[in-house]
Design a protein around this motif. Structure first.
Motif, PDB file in Angstrom:
ATOM      1  N   ARG A  77     -59.491 -17.183  11.432  1.00  0.00           N
ATOM      2  CA  ARG A  77     -58.692 -17.134  10.202  1.00  0.00           C
ATOM      3  C   ARG A  77     -57.200 -17.240  10.541  1.00  0.00           C
ATOM      4  O   ARG A  77     -56.446 -17.940   9.861  1.00  0.00           O
ATOM      5  CB  ARG A  77     -58.964 -15.839   9.448  1.00  0.00           C
ATOM      6  CG  ARG A  77     -58.184 -15.721   8.147  1.00  0.00           C
ATOM      7  CD  ARG A  77     -58.551 -14.479   7.421  1.00  0.00           C
ATOM      8  NE  ARG A  77     -59.893 -14.674   6.882  1.00  0.00           N
ATOM      9  CZ  ARG A  77     -60.441 -13.897   5.980  1.00  0.00           C
ATOM     10  NH1 ARG A  77     -59.783 -12.844   5.518  1.00  0.00           N
ATOM     11  NH2 ARG A  77     -61.651 -14.124   5.525  1.00  0.00           N
ATOM     12  N   ALA A  96     -53.042 -13.057   8.894  1.00  0.00           N
ATOM     13  CA  ALA A  96     -54.483 -13.124   8.663  1.00  0.00           C
ATOM     14  C   ALA A  96     -55.078 -11.736   8.450  1.00  0.00           C
ATOM     15  O   ALA A  96     -55.965 -11.562   7.601  1.00  0.00           O
ATOM     16  CB  ALA A  96     -55.173 -13.829   9.822  1.00  0.00           C
ATOM     17  N   ALA A 100     -56.903 -10.765   4.968  1.00  0.00           N
ATOM     18  CA  ALA A 100     -58.326 -10.407   5.004  1.00  0.00           C
ATOM     19  C   ALA A 100     -58.651  -9.205   4.123  1.00  0.00           C
ATOM     20  O   ALA A 100     -59.770  -9.082   3.635  1.00  0.00           O
ATOM     21  CB  ALA A 100     -58.770 -10.140   6.442  1.00  0.00           C
TER      22      ALA A 100
END
Length: 124
Positions: A77, A96, A100
């Motif tokens: 990611r 990221a 998330a």
């Protein structure tokens, strides 16, 4: 939930001009997620500027919050976000991590300026 970038941690620990912007977030460890890469960056910088003993004391403060480990999913990611937003490696991991979990990134690092989900202050 909040994520504080290394630049903001260092500003807070040094009681710099922007420390006031980060204090409330840092001083609420239950709402703070700390990417493991941030531990590395802060420990390294404080060790360079002072010594490892001091660095360990500061990192102990950071570890009062939840630590987000870098796993394969988060790494991929971060790679995608890093490419999309032209972020350096550590910044892509920080971003990221926040993305998330729907957290806000608090920073004074110009690489984050203009990104969604970021509270940015220019260095004073």
């Amino acid at each position: 939930m909040n994520v504080v970038d290394s630049s903001a941690w260092l500003e807070y620990f040094a009681d710099g001009p922007n420390a006031k912007h980060f204090a409330k977030v840092i001083e609420d460890p239950e709402q703070l997620l700390v990417p493991s890469i941030t531990l590395l960056e802060v420990f390294k910088r404080i060790s360079q500027q002072r010594d490892q003993s001091s660095a360990l004391q500061y990192v102990a403060v950071m570890r009062q919050s939840t630590i987000a480990e870098l796993d394969a999913t988060l790494a991929l990611r971060a790679a995608v976000l890093g490419l999309r937003h032209k972020l350096p490696l550590a910044d892509s991991i920080v971003y990221a991590t926040a993305q998330a979990v729907g957290a806000l990134v608090w920073t004074q690092d110009a690489d984050f300026d203009g990104l969604a989900g970021v509270k940015f202050w220019r260095k004073g």
